[in-house]
Design a protein around this motif. Sequence first.
Motif, PDB file in Angstrom:
ATOM      1  N   ILE A  12       0.854  -1.191   0.000  1.00 12.21           N
ATOM      2  CA  ILE A  12       0.000   0.000   0.000  1.00 12.21           C
ATOM      3  C   ILE A  12       0.882   1.230   0.000  1.00 12.21           C
ATOM      4  N   GLY A  13       0.710   2.084  -1.000  1.00  9.55           N
ATOM      5  CA  GLY A  13       1.394   3.366  -1.042  1.00  9.55           C
ATOM      6  C   GLY A  13       0.394   4.477  -0.792  1.00  9.55           C
ATOM      7  N   LEU A  14       0.850   5.709  -0.853  1.00  6.12           N
ATOM      8  CA  LEU A  14      -0.055   6.838  -0.626  1.00  6.12           C
ATOM      9  C   LEU A  14      -1.094   6.954  -1.732  1.00  6.12           C
ATOM     10  N   ASP A  15      -0.702   6.629  -2.957  1.00  4.09           N
ATOM     11  CA  ASP A  15      -1.639   6.773  -4.073  1.00  4.09           C
ATOM     12  C   ASP A  15      -1.597   5.565  -5.008  1.00  4.09           C
ATOM     13  N   HIS A  16      -1.228   4.417  -4.456  1.00  2.00           N
ATOM     14  CA  HIS A  16      -1.197   3.209  -5.281  1.00  2.00           C
ATOM     15  C   HIS A  16      -1.244   1.961  -4.405  1.00  2.00           C
ATOM     16  N   LEU A  17      -1.588   0.861  -5.035  1.00  2.00           N
ATOM     17  CA  LEU A  17      -1.592  -0.438  -4.381  1.00  2.00           C
ATOM     18  C   LEU A  17      -0.886  -1.441  -5.278  1.00  2.00           C
ATOM     19  N   VAL A  18      -0.368  -2.495  -4.682  1.00  2.00           N
ATOM     20  CA  VAL A  18       0.040  -3.666  -5.453  1.00  2.00           C
ATOM     21  C   VAL A  18      -0.903  -4.787  -5.050  1.00  2.00           C
ATOM     22  N   VAL A  19      -1.656  -5.296  -6.019  1.00  2.00           N
ATOM     23  CA  VAL A  19      -2.613  -6.365  -5.765  1.00  2.00           C
ATOM     24  C   VAL A  19      -2.076  -7.646  -6.401  1.00  2.00           C
ATOM     25  N   GLU A  20      -1.947  -8.688  -5.586  1.00  2.06           N
ATOM     26  CA  GLU A  20      -1.438  -9.975  -6.062  1.00  2.06           C
ATOM     27  C   GLU A  20      -2.565 -10.746  -6.738  1.00  2.06           C
ATOM     28  N   VAL A  21      -2.436 -10.954  -8.045  1.00  2.11           N
ATOM     29  CA  VAL A  21      -3.457 -11.644  -8.826  1.00  2.11           C
ATOM     30  C   VAL A  21      -2.813 -12.835  -9.528  1.00  2.11           C
ATOM     31  N   GLY A  22      -3.148 -14.038  -9.097  1.00  2.00           N
ATOM     32  CA  GLY A  22      -2.605 -15.235  -9.734  1.00  2.00           C
ATOM     33  C   GLY A  22      -1.096 -15.282  -9.752  1.00  2.00           C
ATOM     34  N   GLY A  23      -0.457 -14.833  -8.676  1.00  2.00           N
ATOM     35  CA  GLY A  23       0.997 -14.853  -8.596  1.00  2.00           C
ATOM     36  C   GLY A  23       1.681 -13.654  -9.230  1.00  2.00           C
ATOM     37  N   VAL A  24       0.903 -12.727  -9.769  1.00  2.00           N
ATOM     38  CA  VAL A  24       1.457 -11.514 -10.394  1.00  2.00           C
ATOM     39  C   VAL A  24       1.049 -10.295  -9.572  1.00  2.00           C
ATOM     40  N   GLY A  25       2.015  -9.459  -9.229  1.00  2.00           N
ATOM     41  CA  GLY A  25       1.717  -8.224  -8.499  1.00  2.00           C
ATOM     42  C   GLY A  25       1.373  -7.109  -9.467  1.00  2.00           C
ATOM     43  N   MET A  26       0.129  -6.646  -9.421  1.00  2.00           N
ATOM     44  CA  MET A  26      -0.322  -5.601 -10.344  1.00  2.00           C
ATOM     45  C   MET A  26      -0.309  -4.249  -9.634  1.00  2.00           C
ATOM     46  N   LEU A  27       0.445  -3.289 -10.190  1.00  2.00           N
ATOM     47  CA  LEU A  27       0.495  -1.936  -9.648  1.00  2.00           C
ATOM     48  C   LEU A  27      -0.740  -1.179 -10.105  1.00  2.00           C
ATOM     49  N   VAL A  28      -1.521  -0.714  -9.138  1.00  2.00           N
ATOM     50  CA  VAL A  28      -2.776  -0.024  -9.435  1.00  2.00           C
ATOM     51  C   VAL A  28      -2.722   1.361  -8.809  1.00  2.00           C
ATOM     52  N   HIS A  29      -2.826   2.405  -9.618  1.00  2.00           N
ATOM     53  CA  HIS A  29      -2.856   3.778  -9.113  1.00  2.00           C
ATOM     54  C   HIS A  29      -4.266   4.113  -8.638  1.00  2.00           C
ATOM     55  N   THR A  30      -4.360   4.745  -7.471  1.00  2.00           N
ATOM     56  CA  THR A  30      -5.660   5.047  -6.865  1.00  2.00           C
ATOM     57  C   THR A  30      -5.641   6.452  -6.265  1.00  2.00           C
ATOM     58  N   THR A  31      -6.792   6.863  -5.756  1.00  2.00           N
ATOM     59  CA  THR A  31      -6.820   8.074  -4.944  1.00  2.00           C
ATOM     60  C   THR A  31      -6.231   7.744  -3.575  1.00  2.00           C
ATOM     61  N   PRO A  32      -5.721   8.741  -2.838  1.00  2.00           N
ATOM     62  CA  PRO A  32      -5.203   8.461  -1.491  1.00  2.00           C
ATOM     63  C   PRO A  32      -6.240   7.819  -0.575  1.00  2.00           C
ATOM     64  N   ALA A  33      -7.505   8.218  -0.693  1.00  2.00           N
ATOM     65  CA  ALA A  33      -8.547   7.651   0.168  1.00  2.00           C
ATOM     66  C   ALA A  33      -8.774   6.176  -0.127  1.00  2.00           C
ATOM     67  N   THR A  34      -8.767   5.806  -1.408  1.00  2.00           N
ATOM     68  CA  THR A  34      -8.948   4.398  -1.772  1.00  2.00           C
ATOM     69  C   THR A  34      -7.779   3.560  -1.270  1.00  2.00           C
ATOM     70  N   ALA A  35      -6.571   4.068  -1.421  1.00  2.00           N
ATOM     71  CA  ALA A  35      -5.394   3.342  -0.941  1.00  2.00           C
ATOM     72  C   ALA A  35      -5.444   3.185   0.580  1.00  2.00           C
ATOM     73  N   ALA A  36      -5.817   4.253   1.271  1.00  2.00           N
ATOM     74  CA  ALA A  36      -5.834   4.225   2.735  1.00  2.00           C
ATOM     75  C   ALA A  36      -6.899   3.286   3.287  1.00  2.00           C
ATOM     76  N   ALA A  37      -7.927   2.996   2.499  1.00  2.00           N
ATOM     77  CA  ALA A  37      -9.012   2.125   2.955  1.00  2.00           C
ATOM     78  C   ALA A  37      -8.642   0.645   2.894  1.00  2.00           C
ATOM     79  N   GLN A  38      -7.519   0.312   2.236  1.00  2.00           N
ATOM     80  CA  GLN A  38      -7.122  -1.086   2.085  1.00  2.00           C
ATOM     81  C   GLN A  38      -6.256  -1.543   3.257  1.00  2.00           C
ATOM     82  N   ARG A  39      -6.148  -2.866   3.396  1.00  2.00           N
ATOM     83  CA  ARG A  39      -5.320  -3.463   4.450  1.00  2.00           C
ATOM     84  C   ARG A  39      -4.336  -4.453   3.832  1.00  2.00           C
ATOM     85  N   HIS A  40      -3.100  -4.383   4.252  1.00  2.00           N
ATOM     86  CA  HIS A  40      -2.084  -5.308   3.745  1.00  2.00           C
ATOM     87  C   HIS A  40      -2.477  -6.748   4.079  1.00  2.00           C
ATOM     88  N   GLY A  41      -2.448  -7.607   3.071  1.00  2.00           N
ATOM     89  CA  GLY A  41      -2.782  -9.006   3.269  1.00  2.00           C
ATOM     90  C   GLY A  41      -4.257  -9.331   3.139  1.00  2.00           C
TER      91      GLY A  41
END
Length: 199
Positions: A12-41
């Motif tokens: 989780i970054g300030l304005d991005h996430l890495v989402v693990e999909v089928g063994g691949v980490g996908m970098l997804v740019h988001t708003t800060p609020a969307t990123a902050a709403a997520q939880r690692h793991g």
Amino acid sequence: MIASVSGTVGRIGLDHLVVEVGGVGMLVHTTPATAAAQRHGADARLSTSLVVREDSLTLYGFADEQERVVFDLVQTVSGVGPRLALAMLAVLSPEDLRRAIATEHIATLTKVPGIGKKGAERLVLELRDKIGAPSGAATTTPAPADAAAGWRAPVTEALLGLGWNAKQAESALDTVQAGLGPDPDVAVALKSALRELGR
């Protein structure tokens, strides 16, 4: 077109996430609020929009489908790219954006860093017949992030990334800090600062 991404949140970054999909980490740019709403793991599902450029493929993620629809729509306006479209959604909810365009409220649109009066007028002119009427009055509040020591640093960095300067960011945080308590959630603090800067 990648319409959505579902998987485990790996970073989780300030304005991005890495989402693990089928063994691949996908970098997804988001708003800060969307990123902050997520939880690692934790599992996450984001509506997404893939922006294809000659030298890059960039994935943008959104808390819901309405955000994605508005993100794509505002980019049909001359001079609006994905970063500015994302900044709009960081400052205004889809409903607030629809309302501002439908009612030709230029002052609301110019709260977004990078949008001046002429840009706001162009948004109204090109989108008022396309964006649709707002359906509700309330802006949804994102889920708060875990409180962390030194909350001011990430909030300041997010504000700088959205186009405000350091003096504006610090002034806004000084103003809202009294009402936030000693150790506020980052997402709540960011929302309060954005509201203060939009005045």
